[in-house]
Write an enzyme that holds these catalytic residues in place. Structure first.
Site: not given
Ligand code: MRU
Length: 355
Positions: A51-53, A96, A205, A246, A256-257
């Site tokens: 996970r994470g963009a 996603r 997270q 993201d 973002n999250k």
């Molecule tokens: O749902 P997730 O854990 O994939 O969400 C991740 C985030 O929101 C991160 O902040 C974002 O992807 C940036 S990662 C460098």
């Protein structure tokens, strides 16, 4: 002592399989998930094992390498292999919706495959090229994050406290990190950085992953409930709020999250700079404003429960948007591999929007 090499080996290729650090079991265990076909990789993305963009983009690029590898084992001709790859590309794209890095990586690797087939390349030669391109997506991400880490470090005083949200660290990227990459960059520049990490309900997270990797790298980290962010900001304990993103629209609105937008409002209220750290692959020239960003809604069960225990009454409903959008006007600057981009974003985002 660090338990993993750094940058973290978040996504890799081993013996015809995509190998991931399984982020669903951290920090309890450091375990690996091996994906031997694309549906398995799609499940890993949906379940947030990866996970994470940027990390999702890197994983998807390797997913197309896996797809081609499996098609080759079936003895298809390259036109049929391309159809097989296209089907897997669609599966990966449906995992996603919010992180643009996923679509960016699929387009990049998918269009290379189409070009090579049109040029009459053989299955093996194209397979090698696809895997090399996936590897390049990974290596370029690490290089971009290192560069943005250096640029962001210059914004911080020699002794600084940063507040961050979710995990925008090595685990969320090719291995180095964006928001947390700035912390690593500052450490490499000899600065002393302390981090407050929002726990990041509902999937934690921040508590599970950001705290784990910062501790692993010997950086002072304090986890707070999301609801404590206002208090640490009001107490004047935070020099900068830094998050990842993201998807960043062409006007600078940034998804973002969930819980990032309130942090930006709080930072403005307390006159603390709010930075968004992201590589070029997170900027989306095709999305004009944040209103057009599709926000993933996840299973309400993630809100109903704490770990394995249900905490809400059976009669209660729950709503679980995974991301929110911070309007550009609340963002002090973007920290990118092109440097620190300040308002007016209509001018400064030029280099990251020109793909
Ligand atoms: O749902 P997730 O854990 O994939 O969400 C991740 C985030 O929101 C991160 O902040 C974002 O992807 C940036 S990662 C460098």
């Amino acid at each position: 002592m660090s338990s993993l090499p750094f940058p973290f080996p978040v996504v890799g290729w081993d013996n015809g399989e995509v190998v991931l650090i399984d982020q669903t079991v951290l920090p309890d265990r450091l375990a690996w998930r091996r994906c031997s076909d694309v549906p398995a990789l799609c499940r890993a993305i949906v379940e947030l094992a990866v996970r994470g963009a940027p990390a999702i983009g890197v994983a998807a690029a390797h997913g197309l390498a896996l797809s081609w590898h499996l098609a080759a084992q079936r003895g298809m001709d390259t036109t049929a292999m391309l159809e097989y790859l296209e089907n897997d590309r669609r599966l990966l794209a449906a995992t996603r919706p919010t992180a643009v890095n996923l679509f960016w990586a699929l387009d990049r690797v998918g269009s290379l495959a189409r070009r090579l087939v049109a040029q009459g390349g053989g299955p093996e030669q194209i397979g090698t090229a696809i895997l090399m391109e996936a590897r390049k997506v990974l290596e370029e991400d690490i290089a971009m994050c290192r560069a943005l880490g250096r640029a962001g470090a210059e914004l911080l005083p020699d002794v600084a406290t940063v507040l961050t949200h979710c995990n925008a660290g090595g685990l969320a990227t090719g291995g180095y990190g964006t928001a947390v990459g700035v912390v690593y960059g500052a450490k490499e520049a000899g600065k002393t950085i302390r981090v407050f990490a929002d726990e990041t309900r509902p999937l934690l997270q921040g508590a599970r992953l950001t705290a784990w990797e910062l501790a692993d790298q010997g950086i002072d980290v304090t986890v707070i409930c999301d609801s404590a962010a206002a208090t640490v900001l009001r107490q004047g304990r935070i020099d900068a709020v830094i998050t990842g993103a993201d998807r960043i629209a062409a006007n600078g609105d940034a998804a973002n999250k969930i819980g990032t937008y309130p942090l930006a409002v709080l930072a403005a209220r307390h006159a603390v700079p709010f930075y968004v750290a992201a590589p070029g692959s997170t900027f989306d020239p095709d999305t004009p404003t944040g209103e057009k960003i599709i926000i993933e809604e996840r299973d309400p069960a993630e809100v109903h429960s704490w770990g394995q225990t249900r905490v809400t009454p059976e009669t209660a409903a729950a709503w679980n948007p995974a991301f929110d959008v911070t309007p550009a006007e609340l963002i002090t600057a973007f920290i990118t591999e092109h440097g620190v981009l300040k308002p007016p974003f209509s001018e400064s985002l030029g280099p990251v929007l020109a793909r």
